[in-house]
Design an enzyme around this catalytic site. Structure first.
Site, PDB file in Angstrom:
ATOM      1  N   ASP A   1       4.813 -13.649  -8.030  1.00 40.10           N
ATOM      2  CA  ASP A   1       4.275 -12.289  -8.109  1.00 40.10           C
ATOM      3  C   ASP A   1       5.365 -11.242  -8.278  1.00 40.10           C
ATOM      4  O   ASP A   1       5.087 -10.097  -8.623  1.00 40.10           O
ATOM      5  CB  ASP A   1       3.477 -11.960  -6.831  1.00 40.10           C
TER       6      ASP A   1
ATOM      7  N   ASP B   1      -4.777  -8.335  -4.197  1.00 45.35           N
ATOM      8  CA  ASP B   1      -5.187  -9.727  -4.022  1.00 45.35           C
ATOM      9  C   ASP B   1      -6.466  -9.749  -3.203  1.00 45.35           C
ATOM     10  O   ASP B   1      -6.639  -8.916  -2.323  1.00 45.35           O
ATOM     11  CB  ASP B   1      -4.117 -10.491  -3.229  1.00 45.35           C
TER      12      ASP B   1
ATOM     13  N   ASP C   1      13.428  29.761  10.728  1.00 49.11           N
ATOM     14  CA  ASP C   1      13.528  28.642   9.784  1.00 49.11           C
ATOM     15  C   ASP C   1      13.436  27.276  10.447  1.00 49.11           C
ATOM     16  O   ASP C   1      12.628  26.448  10.081  1.00 49.11           O
ATOM     17  CB  ASP C   1      14.850  28.718   9.003  1.00 49.11           C
TER      18      ASP C   1
END
Ligand code: ADP
Ligand code: MG
Length: 885
Positions: free
Chosen positions: A636, A327, A730
């Site tokens: 919209d 817009d 890890d």
């Protein structure tokens, strides 16, 4: 006792101890919240923390490991058993922590996206989160709102509510306010009630809250439904599938290692424990959790940059976005509108003063005008009356409540001394609100002499055919062709200066005349045109440029005049020389395939209605684009839903559009979309980074074991060591990679293809090649020491263990960029530095702290050993870093 819909307003006021023009007091609110709780639908029961913690251990391989440990314990290997237990417990804690973190941030998200209610408290209208609504609150509802609680409606301005969420009936119900005598009515027939969760489709109204939370009609239904399902994003799903394959591969390799080991004469029991440990280490069971953490932490970063993600999956899609349809008004521009020029009596009047500064004057060719100037006062008065905004003043500063376009007209009127107490002289008979389809607004008003008249204001080209007279300095004249052309010229001239234009017209009505909309807005007398400036936001030009470099095209969508839109598009430098500007009415005549043919060249869509937006989205998608589309109004919603990334406005957006969207801009700002896309790309890259790291580490761990078995050597690592490697390498470093800063060029590359796989762009090769080398250097470290000290297996294992950890901790820096550590400054990511240092420390403790040595079967290492270890563990990084493969 009777139902709420049977009572009149007085009774409701009395029963709930509230005055409709004052609302509740803060004290009443606190007391009622204590008594009735928050206004929320409690559908899910929270799982207990303990259960969540225990869930960390329900993984199949972990269970086998625990069983194996138990057996080891019974066979007398207490130290081993306890060590493994402790490591598994630590692992569980990390997993638990990660999941908690993910959940907490998801909860935060839910709260941020919560709908807002407009509540009258102690005589003032306030906007508060809907969950704070209590029984007795007086609330205002508008088109596009979701009703926050069950209410007895006491004021209705053409209020229509769509109640399909409750009744299944999708035709909106026109609401009224009078009590109903009948008894035993179902929800659809209670036409003076509004129900939580239903949607206002037209008009506005006021109601008193009679039920909140689970006591509402919706709450009663919700309690019947089972807890909502957790949504899994496509990426999480892809990873879960990948996870299954990885489990299979890791398990097969582990079984191979165990098989070969037993064949080479290793004791079955030792091989079994080693195998299970290896499987636990190599299966990336933590991957989904880390991905969720990375996603939700990324989402939090986005929130800091004013973008709220409503669905996690949007994060992935953001990175693939190739078109932003935005817009113009309020998103690319500031939405702080000021009337700068007025076209009146065929001439241009200049208006001074900026923004909501009430001090300004009107000038005609540098001559200051006053209210005696013909028609000026009536024009400003009509603009003020046909208006839905209001000016509020706090501490001497004015602000506009409502539509900024309307607000600008109020400010202009104020500059001539007109202000809203004029209201009292006029009575509003009917109002047809502005909407983007009609592009106009009308009001029927009766003055103190009972004279009725209609005022219409709206887009000049829309009103033009409705004018049959016009005002001149000498009174009313017919609106002929000449006059029509003059008006068109004037509008074009103003639009070229980027002014938003609004024409205003009126007509006197007799008291008996029909108020039917279609007949009403005809035969108007044209008065004048406002030229309103709405400057582009400062940061938008750069944001559009950034998007261009990132291969993302920006398209402007607006209801404004073509020339106004084009002028602003040029200001923003968003259009190439040969870019097209298309008008809504051209779209009407175009087939979908015609539109698809030219759409790549279109940069501005002007004078469009929300319905056009859907057509635009579909045309771009037809071309294979991933489309982000913004919107604020109810209309919209379909386009927002159809787009790949639906974006709604946090400030001006309605609840309905927000619900349909996957991203909310807290500041309504275009630049925020760009920031969100940048974060989206970064999050995806970060996920790739730690997948690469985790998997290459695991490949290394498995291969070193496999090679050793094939070469008929002793186990290079014992189970506790394998588990420890898994724990220290890890957990933290992988999470830190998830927090990594974007590479400088994230917004310099084209968008990722939505079809791209996780292992695309060479990731698979990188994982296997790096993992292979990590395994090889670890094995070399083991062999070198073992050959010279065959009796001292512990020493060789310590070197292997250390080499493996070091190689991974160096390799983690490679994973921050496409290639290797040499491509980026390794010290940028402070989390990674901390993670690596703590992993190092954890490793050193197992080597140098005497009480742990027997548990981890380690020995002291000399300086010479360290030279060997560091030399070896740097090899994978150096080899691949320099060869750039
Ligand atoms: P956008 O939101 O893209 O700017 P709108 O649909 O709001 O587009 O506005 C389209 C046109 O309608 C504007 O150019 C203006 O002429 C007219 N308009 C806008 N707001 C109002 C209003 N509050 N009352 C009357 N006309 C309006
Ligand atoms: Mg608008």
């Amino acid at each position: 006792m009777g139902k709420w819909y049977q009572k009149d307003v007085k009774q409701v006021e009395e029963l709930l101890q509230v005055k409709v023009n004052k609302g509740l007091s803060e004290r009443q609110v606190t007391e009622r919240r204590k008594r009735f709780g928050s206004n929320i639908l409690q559908t899910e029961k929270k799982q207990s923390k303990w259960l969540l913690f225990l869930r960390q251990f329900q993984d199949f391989m972990v269970l086998i490991l625990l069983a194996a440990t138990l057996i080891a314990g019974m066979l007398g290997e207490f130290i081993d058993a306890i060590a493994i237990m402790v490591i598994v417990l630590l692992n569980g804690c990390i997993g638990f922590y990660q999941e908690q973190k993910a959940e907490k941030s998801m909860d935060k998200l839910k709260n941020l996206a919560a709908p807002i209610a407009n509540i009258l408290r102690e005589g003032e209208w306030e906007k508060r989160p809907s969950q704070e609504v209590v029984i007795g609150d007086v609330i205002k509802i508008n088109r596009g709102d979701r009703i926050p609680a069950d209410i007895r409606i006491i004021k209705s301005d053409s209020l229509e509510i769509e109640e399909s969420a409750l009744t299944g009936e999708s035709i909106p119900v026109l609401k009224q306010i009078l009590p109903i005598v009948e008894d035993g009515l179902d929800a659809p027939d209670q036409v003076n009630m509004g129900f939580k969760g239903t949607m206002v489709t037209r008009g506005s109204g006021i109601g008193i809250v009679v039920h909140t939370g689970m006591e509402t009609m919706m709450g009663k239904i919700a309690s019947l439904m089972a807890g909502t399902k957790k949504l899994v994003t496509p990426l999480e799903r892809k990873l879960a599938e990948l996870g299954k394959i990885l489990i299979f591969v890791a398990l097969s390799l582990t079984i191979l290692v165990v098989g070969v080991g037993i064949y080479q004469g290793h004791p079955v029991y030792h091989m079994f424990l080693a195998g299970v440990s290896l499987a636990v280490a190599a299966i990336p069971e933590g991957l989904p959790a880390i991905v969720t953490v990375a996603l939700s932490l990324g989402v939090q970063r986005m929130i800091r940059r004013k973008a709220i993600v409503r669905q996690l999956s949007a994060v992935e899609t953001l990175g693939t976005t190739s078109i932003i349809c935005s817009d113009k008004t309020g998103t690319m521009t500031e939405n702080k509108m000021t009337v700068k020029e007025i076209y009146l009596n065929g001439r241009y009047i200049q208006v001074s003063g900026d923004g909501y500064d009430m001090n300004g004057n009107f000038y005609l060719e540098n001559k200051k005008l006053d209210e005696k100037h013909p028609n000026l006062k009536s024009m400003l008065l009509y603009g003020m009356l046909c208006n839905h905004a209001s000016l509020t003043v706090k501490k001497g500063k004015y602000s506009v409540e409502g539509d900024p376009t309307d607000g600008a007209l109020l400010v202009a009127a104020r500059k001539l001394g007109l202000s809203h107490n004029y209201d009292q002289k006029f009575q509003i008979i009917q109002e047809i609100p502005f909407d983007s389809n009609r592009k106009r607004m009308s009001i029927v008003i009766e003055d103190e002499n009972q004279m009725r008249f209609l005022i219409t204001k709206g887009a000049p080209d829309v009103l033009l055919p409705r004018f049959s007279n016009h005002y001149t300095e000498n009174g009313r004249r017919p609106f002929d062709l000449l006059e029509k052309n003059k008006l068109e010229d004037a509008v074009n001239q103003m639009a070229d200066k980027a002014y938003r234009t609004i024409a205003i017209g009126m007509k006197p009505l007799s008291r008996t005349e029909s108020l039917e909309t279609t007949i009403l807005e005809k035969d108007l007398t044209f008065i004048g045109v406002y030229g309103i400036i709405d400057p582009p936001r400062k940061e938008v030009k750069q944001a559009i440029q950034d998007c261009k470099e990132a291969g993302i095209k920006t398209v402007m969508i607006t209801g404004d005049h073509v020339k106004t839109a084009a002028a602003i598009a040029n200001d923003l430098n968003m259009m190439p020389e040969d870019g097209l500007v298309i008008e809504g009415r051209e779209l009407n005549g175009m087939s979908s395939s015609d539109l698809t043919d030219i759409i790549e060249d279109v940069y501005v869509f002007a004078r469009v209605t929300p319905e056009h937006k859907l057509k635009i989205v579909e045309a771009f998608q037809e071309k294979g684009h991933i489309v982000a589309m913004t919107g604020d109004g109810v209309n919209d919603a379909p386009a927002i839903k159809a787009s790949d990334i639906g974006i709604s406005m946090g400030i001006t957006g309605t609840d309905v559009t927000k619900e349909a969207s996957s991203l909310i801009l807290m500041d309504d700002n275009f630049a925020t979309i760009k920031n969100a896309i940048q974060e989206g790309r970064n999050i995806y890259e970060n996920i790739r980074k730690f997948i690469r790291y985790l998997l290459s580490s695991n490949v290394g761990e498995i291969l070193v074991m496999l090679f050793a078995m094939l070469m008929a050597m002793p186990l290079p690592l014992v189970p506790v060591q394998i588990l420890w490697v898994n724990l220290v390498t890890d957990g933290l470093p992988a999470m830190a990679l998830g927090l990594d800063q974007p590479e400088e060029d994230v917004m310099k590359r084209p968008p990722r293809s939505p079809r791209e796989r996780i292992f695309s762009r060479g990731l698979g090769f990188k994982i296997i090649s790096r993992g292979f080398l990590i395994g090889v250097v670890t094995l070399i470290g083991f062999m070198v020491v073992y050959q010279n000290n065959e009796s001292n297996l512990e020493y060789a294992r310590t070197v292997a263990f250390t080499t493996l950890v070091m190689a991974q901790l160096i390799h983690v820096f490679d994973c921050r960029s496409e290639n290797s550590i040499f491509d980026r400054n390794p010290f940028e990511n402070i989390y990674l530095i901390i993670a690596v240092l703590s992993s190092l420390l954890l490793m050193l403790i197992t080597i140098y702290w005497e009480p742990l040595q027997p548990i981890f079967q380690t020995t002291y290492l000399s300086l010479y050993d360290w030279l060997l270890i560091i030399g070896l563990s740097a090899i994978p990084t150096v080899v691949f870093g320099l060869s750039k493969k």
